[in-house]
Motif scaffolding. Sequence first.
Motif, PDB file in Angstrom:
ATOM      1  N   GLU A   1       0.835  -1.199   0.000  1.00  9.03           N
ATOM      2  CA  GLU A   1       0.000   0.000   0.000  1.00  9.03           C
ATOM      3  C   GLU A   1       0.872   1.253   0.000  1.00  9.03           C
ATOM      4  O   GLU A   1       1.820   1.374   0.777  1.00  9.03           O
ATOM      5  CB  GLU A   1      -0.912   0.005   1.221  1.00  9.03           C
ATOM      6  CG  GLU A   1      -1.877   1.181   1.244  1.00  9.03           C
ATOM      7  CD  GLU A   1      -2.857   1.123   2.397  1.00  9.03           C
ATOM      8  OE1 GLU A   1      -3.951   1.705   2.286  1.00  9.03           O
ATOM      9  OE2 GLU A   1      -2.528   0.477   3.415  1.00  9.03           O
ATOM     10  N   GLY A   2       0.551   2.176  -0.898  1.00  9.05           N
ATOM     11  CA  GLY A   2       1.259   3.444  -0.980  1.00  9.05           C
ATOM     12  C   GLY A   2       2.606   3.375  -1.673  1.00  9.05           C
ATOM     13  O   GLY A   2       3.264   4.407  -1.838  1.00  9.05           O
TER      14      GLY A   2
ATOM     15  N   ARG B   1      -7.555   4.794  -5.452  1.00  5.64           N
ATOM     16  CA  ARG B   1      -6.470   4.461  -4.527  1.00  5.64           C
ATOM     17  C   ARG B   1      -5.347   3.668  -5.170  1.00  5.64           C
ATOM     18  O   ARG B   1      -4.238   3.623  -4.639  1.00  5.64           O
ATOM     19  CB  ARG B   1      -7.034   3.664  -3.346  1.00  5.64           C
ATOM     20  CG  ARG B   1      -8.037   4.448  -2.501  1.00  5.64           C
ATOM     21  CD  ARG B   1      -8.282   3.737  -1.197  1.00  5.64           C
ATOM     22  NE  ARG B   1      -8.963   2.454  -1.392  1.00  5.64           N
ATOM     23  CZ  ARG B   1      -8.903   1.451  -0.519  1.00  5.64           C
ATOM     24  NH1 ARG B   1      -8.180   1.565   0.579  1.00  5.64           N
ATOM     25  NH2 ARG B   1      -9.568   0.330  -0.745  1.00  5.64           N
TER      26      ARG B   1
ATOM     27  N   LYS C   1       1.487   9.985  -5.029  1.00  3.41           N
ATOM     28  CA  LYS C   1       1.748  10.104  -3.596  1.00  3.41           C
ATOM     29  C   LYS C   1       0.598   9.515  -2.780  1.00  3.41           C
ATOM     30  O   LYS C   1      -0.563   9.881  -2.951  1.00  3.41           O
ATOM     31  CB  LYS C   1       1.953  11.575  -3.215  1.00  3.41           C
ATOM     32  CG  LYS C   1       3.293  12.131  -3.698  1.00  3.41           C
ATOM     33  CD  LYS C   1       3.460  13.581  -3.294  1.00  3.41           C
ATOM     34  CE  LYS C   1       4.807  14.128  -3.772  1.00  3.41           C
ATOM     35  NZ  LYS C   1       4.958  15.569  -3.428  1.00  3.41           N
ATOM     36  N   GLY C   2       0.941   8.614  -1.888  1.00  2.86           N
ATOM     37  CA  GLY C   2      -0.063   8.000  -1.029  1.00  2.86           C
ATOM     38  C   GLY C   2      -0.911   6.949  -1.704  1.00  2.86           C
ATOM     39  O   GLY C   2      -1.862   6.436  -1.109  1.00  2.86           O
ATOM     40  N   ARG C   3      -0.605   6.631  -2.956  1.00  2.00           N
ATOM     41  CA  ARG C   3      -1.383   5.631  -3.688  1.00  2.00           C
ATOM     42  C   ARG C   3      -0.522   4.418  -4.027  1.00  2.00           C
ATOM     43  O   ARG C   3       0.687   4.544  -4.229  1.00  2.00           O
ATOM     44  CB  ARG C   3      -1.944   6.219  -4.987  1.00  2.00           C
ATOM     45  CG  ARG C   3      -3.059   7.244  -4.758  1.00  2.00           C
ATOM     46  CD  ARG C   3      -3.531   7.813  -6.088  1.00  2.00           C
ATOM     47  NE  ARG C   3      -4.736   8.620  -5.914  1.00  2.00           N
ATOM     48  CZ  ARG C   3      -4.751   9.882  -5.506  1.00  2.00           C
ATOM     49  NH1 ARG C   3      -3.607  10.486  -5.229  1.00  2.00           N
ATOM     50  NH2 ARG C   3      -5.885  10.539  -5.361  1.00  2.00           N
ATOM     51  N   THR C   4      -1.172   3.271  -4.099  1.00  2.00           N
ATOM     52  CA  THR C   4      -0.481   2.065  -4.548  1.00  2.00           C
ATOM     53  C   THR C   4      -0.378   2.138  -6.062  1.00  2.00           C
ATOM     54  O   THR C   4      -1.406   2.209  -6.752  1.00  2.00           O
ATOM     55  CB  THR C   4      -1.264   0.805  -4.140  1.00  2.00           C
ATOM     56  OG1 THR C   4      -1.470   0.821  -2.726  1.00  2.00           O
ATOM     57  CG2 THR C   4      -0.520  -0.454  -4.544  1.00  2.00           C
TER      58      THR C   4
END
Length: 605
Positions: free
Chosen positions: A381-382, A512, A540-543
Amino acid sequence: MNKLSTLTQLLRFMLPYRRYWVGAMIALLFTAGITLAIGQGVRLVIDNGFVAGSVSQLNQSIMLLVAMAVLMACGTFIRFYLVSWLGERVTADIRQAVFDNVVRLHPSFFETNRSGEIMSRLTTDTTLLQSIIGSSFSMALRSVVTTSGALIMLFVTNIKLSLIIVAGVPLILLPILIFGRKVRSLARKSQDSIADVGSYAGEAIQQIKTVQSYTQEAYESRAFAVEVDSAFRVAQQRIRQRATLMAMVILLVFGALSGMLWVGGYDVITGTMSAGELGAFVFYALIVAMGVGTLSEVYGELQRAVGATERLIELLEAESEIQSPEVDDEARDSTLASAPIQPLANPAQCRAELALSHVRFHYPSRPDQAALEDFSLTFKEGAITALVGPSGAGKSTVFELLLRFYDPQQGEVCFDSLDLRRFNPQELRQQIALVAQQPALFTANVIDNIRYGRADASEDEVIAAAKAAYAHEFIERLPEGYQSDLGEQGVRLSGGQKQRIAIARAILNDRRILLLDEATSALDTQSEHKVQLALDTLMKGRTTVIIAHRLSTILHADQIVVMEQGRVVATGSHESLLQSSPLYARLAQLQFKADEHDQTPARSE
C-alpha cells in the motif's frame, strides 16, 4: 436451440406489452370479420342487384359495401399502428438487453467472438427482427385468421365446393413444411455471412492507415469481394428455395381454384346454386388462396426471424466467467466446491495492497502457453512498483489479473489478503485507475472523455484535472475547447495529446490504486517532464504499479520487478538490480545508450 425455445424467448420480450397485443388482436379480428362479411355483401350485390335488376337494392348493397370498407380501413389503421409500434419497441428492448449483457461479459469472450460479428447481431439481426414483428408477423396472423374464417364461410356457402378446396390444403402445406426447414437453415447461414462481411469491412476501415501505408488497397478489395460473393451465394440459395416454395404454392392453390370454378360454374348453369352464391364462394376462395400464398411467403421471413433471434439469444444468454459472489452462489457451489469462496467483501474498507500468490495463468485463446508461471508478487500500500522485462514477459497479464478481467487457473490474486473473487468486480475496479499505453478515447467531446468514469464531476473539476495532466493548454487551442469532438478513438488528437487526456481522466477519478502502462511513452521530452511531475503528485499515497519500457521513468520506484517468461527473476532498486540481475543490466545498458544517441544531435546544435 430449437424453434420453440427461440420463440419462447421472443415472447418473453412481448409480454410486458400485452395490452398493445390485445388491442392489435381485437383490431385484427374486427377487420377479419369485416373482410368475411364483404363476401356476403358481394352475394347481395349479385343476387339482389344484378340478377334481380333492382336499382334500389343495388344501391343499398353498394352502400353496405362502402360502410364495410370504411370500418375495415379504421380497423386496419389501428392494427397496423399497434403492431408496428410493438415491432419497434420489442426490437429496441432486445437490442438493449443484448448490449447490457455483452458489456458485462469477460474479455476472453471477445477473443473468440469478433466485434464485427457482435455488431452485426446488434444491428442487422435486430433490424430484421423489427421488420418481421412489425410487418410479416402481423401479415401471418391476419392471413391465419382470415383464411380460417374464409374456410368456415366456404362450408357455409357450399359444402361440395369446399371439399375441393380442402382436398388441396395438404398438398399446399407439404412444400411449406419441406422447404421451410431449408429456408430457416439458409437464413441463419445468410445472417452469419453478412456478419462476416461487416466484420471484415470494419476491420479494414479501422486499420485504414496501415492498409494504405502498405499499399494493400487492391488486396483488401479482392479479399472483401470474396466475402461479399460468399454471402451472395448463400443468399442466392435461400432465394431459390423461397422462390420454389412460392411457385409451388401458387400452382397448387390456383389449380384447386380452377377445379372449384369448373364445378361451381356447372352448378350455376344447371341451377343447383345461384350466381351470388358462386360469387361469394369465389370471394372466399380467393381469400383462402391469398392467405395461403401470404403464409408461404411470410413463412420464409419468419424462418429468417427465428435464425436472427437465435443469434441474438446466444449473446443474451452468454454468461460471464467473471462473476460477483452474490450472483454466482449456485455456480460456485457446483464448480468450486474444492476451493470455496467466502462471502462478498467491501473493497472500499480494505487496504490498497495487492498480491499474486503462486499464480499460473493461460489465456483461453492460448491454452498451451502459460502467460504467468508460479508467479508471486506483493504490491504494498502506498508504494510504487515497476514491472520491467522483455516483450511477452507477462507484464500486461499482471494488469489483466489485478483488474480481474481473468481469473488464474492456479493460485490467488488478492486485495488486502482477500481473494479477488470475494469482491463485486465493479466495486473492485472502482478502486483502480488505469492509464494504458494506447489510451482509449471515445467518440465524444473532451469534457466527456475526461469525465468518463465519474459522470458527476463538475466542469471546474474536469479543467483542474486537465491542468494537472498538462492538457489544458492544448485543449484550449482546439476549435471548441473542452466541447471539441475528438472523433472515433480520438483520431483528431496526436498520440501525446491522447495520453494526457487519459491521464487527466485518471487524475479526476482519484482512485487508490494506479495502473500505469508506460503512461508517458507517447510524449515528447518536454511534455513527458511535465506529465511526470503530475504523475509524481498523483502517485503520492497511492499504490502504483507501472509497466516500464523506459527505465529512466522508474528510477524513483520503491520496488523494481524484473520479469521474464511469466516469472519474477529479480526484485530490488535500480542500483541493486544493475549488480544482481544480468537481464536488467542488459536492458539498462541498451536503453541508456539509445537515450544518449537520441540526445547527441540536440547537444551539437
